[in-house]
Design a protein around this motif. Sequence first.
Motif, PDB file in Angstrom:
ATOM      1  N   UNK A   4       0.962  -1.147  -0.102  1.00  0.00           N
ATOM      2  CA  UNK A   4       0.052  -0.038  -0.047  1.00  0.00           C
ATOM      3  C   UNK A   4       0.827   1.259  -0.039  1.00  0.00           C
ATOM      4  N   UNK A   5       2.061   1.338   0.605  1.00  0.00           N
ATOM      5  CA  UNK A   5       2.769   2.235   0.793  1.00  0.00           C
ATOM      6  C   UNK A   5       3.276   2.820  -0.545  1.00  0.00           C
ATOM      7  N   UNK A   9       4.196   7.608  -3.444  1.00  0.00           N
ATOM      8  CA  UNK A   9       5.419   8.183  -4.097  1.00  0.00           C
ATOM      9  C   UNK A   9       5.033   9.496  -4.265  1.00  0.00           C
ATOM     10  N   UNK A  10       5.886  10.253  -3.771  1.00  0.00           N
ATOM     11  CA  UNK A  10       6.075  11.946  -4.144  1.00  0.00           C
ATOM     12  C   UNK A  10       5.381  12.367  -2.818  1.00  0.00           C
ATOM     13  N   UNK A  11       4.891  11.669  -1.906  1.00  0.00           N
ATOM     14  CA  UNK A  11       4.640  12.414  -0.514  1.00  0.00           C
ATOM     15  C   UNK A  11       5.796  12.499   0.304  1.00  0.00           C
ATOM     16  N   UNK A  12       5.934  13.501   1.148  1.00  0.00           N
ATOM     17  CA  UNK A  12       7.106  13.348   2.232  1.00  0.00           C
ATOM     18  C   UNK A  12       7.011  12.402   3.371  1.00  0.00           C
ATOM     19  N   UNK A  13       6.144  11.827   3.562  1.00  0.00           N
ATOM     20  CA  UNK A  13       5.751  11.080   4.699  1.00  0.00           C
ATOM     21  C   UNK A  13       5.531   9.518   4.140  1.00  0.00           C
ATOM     22  N   UNK A  14       5.706   8.545   4.901  1.00  0.00           N
ATOM     23  CA  UNK A  14       5.675   7.201   4.570  1.00  0.00           C
ATOM     24  C   UNK A  14       3.987   6.437   4.485  1.00  0.00           C
ATOM     25  N   UNK A  48      -6.065  19.947   6.878  1.00  0.00           N
ATOM     26  CA  UNK A  48      -5.697  18.769   7.725  1.00  0.00           C
ATOM     27  C   UNK A  48      -4.564  18.407   7.600  1.00  0.00           C
ATOM     28  N   UNK A  49      -3.301  19.068   7.641  1.00  0.00           N
ATOM     29  CA  UNK A  49      -2.031  18.926   7.250  1.00  0.00           C
ATOM     30  C   UNK A  49      -1.536  17.490   8.233  1.00  0.00           C
ATOM     31  N   UNK A  50      -2.093  17.329   9.471  1.00  0.00           N
ATOM     32  CA  UNK A  50      -1.637  16.260  10.236  1.00  0.00           C
ATOM     33  C   UNK A  50      -1.984  14.736   9.631  1.00  0.00           C
ATOM     34  N   UNK A  51      -3.233  14.846   8.697  1.00  0.00           N
ATOM     35  CA  UNK A  51      -3.235  13.527   7.845  1.00  0.00           C
ATOM     36  C   UNK A  51      -2.174  13.128   6.967  1.00  0.00           C
ATOM     37  N   UNK A  52      -1.432  14.213   6.505  1.00  0.00           N
ATOM     38  CA  UNK A  52      -0.179  13.990   5.685  1.00  0.00           C
ATOM     39  C   UNK A  52       1.219  13.874   6.508  1.00  0.00           C
ATOM     40  N   UNK A  53       1.069  14.261   7.974  1.00  0.00           N
ATOM     41  CA  UNK A  53       2.163  14.394   8.508  1.00  0.00           C
ATOM     42  C   UNK A  53       2.780  12.750   9.015  1.00  0.00           C
ATOM     43  N   UNK A  54       3.897  12.919   9.192  1.00  0.00           N
ATOM     44  CA  UNK A  54       4.632  11.533   9.503  1.00  0.00           C
ATOM     45  C   UNK A  54       4.239  11.386  10.882  1.00  0.00           C
ATOM     46  N   UNK A  55       3.842   9.936  10.980  1.00  0.00           N
ATOM     47  CA  UNK A  55       3.614   9.319  12.560  1.00  0.00           C
ATOM     48  C   UNK A  55       4.835   8.708  13.221  1.00  0.00           C
ATOM     49  N   UNK A  56       5.490   9.138  13.882  1.00  0.00           N
ATOM     50  CA  UNK A  56       6.828   8.547  14.574  1.00  0.00           C
ATOM     51  C   UNK A  56       6.194   8.040  15.807  1.00  0.00           C
ATOM     52  N   UNK A  57       6.424   6.658  16.135  1.00  0.00           N
ATOM     53  CA  UNK A  57       6.137   5.974  17.147  1.00  0.00           C
ATOM     54  C   UNK A  57       7.081   6.120  18.259  1.00  0.00           C
ATOM     55  N   UNK A  58       6.448   6.187  19.578  1.00  0.00           N
ATOM     56  CA  UNK A  58       7.576   6.316  20.768  1.00  0.00           C
ATOM     57  C   UNK A  58       8.491   5.277  20.758  1.00  0.00           C
ATOM     58  N   UNK A 361      -3.303   4.690   5.530  1.00  0.00           N
ATOM     59  CA  UNK A 361      -2.926   3.926   6.327  1.00  0.00           C
ATOM     60  C   UNK A 361      -1.512   4.185   6.945  1.00  0.00           C
ATOM     61  N   UNK A 362      -1.265   4.461   8.129  1.00  0.00           N
ATOM     62  CA  UNK A 362      -0.023   4.655   8.654  1.00  0.00           C
ATOM     63  C   UNK A 362       0.831   3.560   8.718  1.00  0.00           C
ATOM     64  N   UNK A 363       2.311   3.638   8.624  1.00  0.00           N
ATOM     65  CA  UNK A 363       2.820   2.359   8.738  1.00  0.00           C
ATOM     66  C   UNK A 363       3.050   1.976  10.268  1.00  0.00           C
ATOM     67  N   UNK A 364       2.743   2.628  11.274  1.00  0.00           N
ATOM     68  CA  UNK A 364       2.795   2.175  12.432  1.00  0.00           C
ATOM     69  C   UNK A 364       1.473   2.574  13.288  1.00  0.00           C
ATOM     70  N   UNK A 365       1.383   2.184  14.456  1.00  0.00           N
ATOM     71  CA  UNK A 365       0.427   2.770  15.323  1.00  0.00           C
ATOM     72  C   UNK A 365      -0.279   1.549  15.972  1.00  0.00           C
ATOM     73  N   UNK A 366      -0.367   0.261  15.640  1.00  0.00           N
ATOM     74  CA  UNK A 366      -1.110  -0.760  16.037  1.00  0.00           C
ATOM     75  C   UNK A 366      -2.460  -0.799  16.318  1.00  0.00           C
TER      76      UNK A 366
END
Length: 450
Positions: A4-5, A9-14, A48-58, A361-366
């Motif tokens: 899915x990721x 392509x072309x977006x700054x977040x995964x 809604x920029x957070x939708x496109x922001x990178x989620x970095x897990x703890x 779909x974020x790559x992480x998050x459980x």
Amino acid sequence: MGSLFSLMAGYPNPSAVHFPTTSAFPKRRVNGDRQSTLSLEEFVRMRCPSVLSEFKPAWWLWNGDMQTLYSVLGNFTKVDTVTYARTHLRLKDGGTIGLDFTPVEQESIREDAPIIVVLHGLTGGSYEAYVRGVLYPACKPVEQGGLGYRAVVVNYRGCAGVPLTSPQLYSAGHTDDIRQALMYIAHTYPKAPLVGVGFSLGANVLIRYLGEEGTSSRLLTGCALACPWNLSKNSNALSSTFIGRHVYSRGMGSNLLNLLKKHIPALTGDPSSPTAVAVTKALQLRRPTLQEFDGAITRLLGGSSPPFPFETAEDYYAWGASDKIIGDVKVPLLTVNAGDDPVVQEVPMLAGGNSSTVVVVTPHGGHLGWFESTSFNDVTRWITRPVLEWLRAAVEDLDMRTDPAQLYVDDNGFLCQRDREDLGCKVTHEFKGKVIQGANVKTSGVLQGL
């Protein structure tokens, strides 16, 4: 889900994000100016920029299992404290649902303030930390940095201290209870726009409601988080691994069984009834998987008849899936899943061709985690930001209109809907003067976070 990721392509977040190619919603009029339309992609990028922001897990919650287990085992009692005033609604079929309203003191809130209607997860309620994580900032006064909204958590039959007053339970596919809750909320606050947020099982119910109602929805927009989508595929995927079957599936099945045990008198009043026989048999289960519990109870008692009862759990799963109805949703909808969710592994990335839905779909998050670090040991939920941005922007920017059925009060005092005479609700108890602490109404013996 790794493939899915590649769509990003072309977006700054995964994160993988799917925007509909033919979406256009009217912008809200400003000073009577002529309306223009806005695509959902433009809408997300601007508001809604957070939708496109990178989620970095703890750093110490590096994978889906750790994120999920922290959601279940973490101590959140002192985080995002929310208090509620509860109202019990008696439904025409004899069942009861519990509506938890916040803030408790509502006199200072304007009558047209948006209301967030929340549907919780499998065996949860308004006490859940993932619920409070959204409502705490949403319902804070504007002068304190919040949105100044109202919120209502719909606690399902038998959950979070709601009494079970009929032999019917709830399920991932049954939507009439939320339909009746929305009737009451809309009647009580006729000038307030209603927006929906669903978590896990509640996300599935939310999407099914939106799809069933189409342009008649009382909700003007929604966010569906960690939705299980295709119940059959995700159930099979969950059972295909050792940890999936013996940790998550048995954990959820045991949650449901422990919840069932709290309502034995309501379900077994007539020992010879089919309901009592099924419940007695289910009580003999020891640490059942989710599918085993659904096969014993949910397929029989998870909704009204018809379509219940179902022959098997698989029949119930096929009926209750939300992926097959997503194409019928007519209001703007944001869905977010995690690519490493051990509970949900199948996501309809293209949303059935729906032109109203953004799928992330974020790559992480459980499962219902999305924990990120705020300091070395402290964490917060990333998901709160995109949800609040989406709801606020949808209310402020989009000219969203639906045409829900008219309401009326019948001779027995039930609030009814013109096109569904079988439905109706009325208040049986309001806990006036009493406050329900959002972290302290957890049902004993039931794990949080699911």
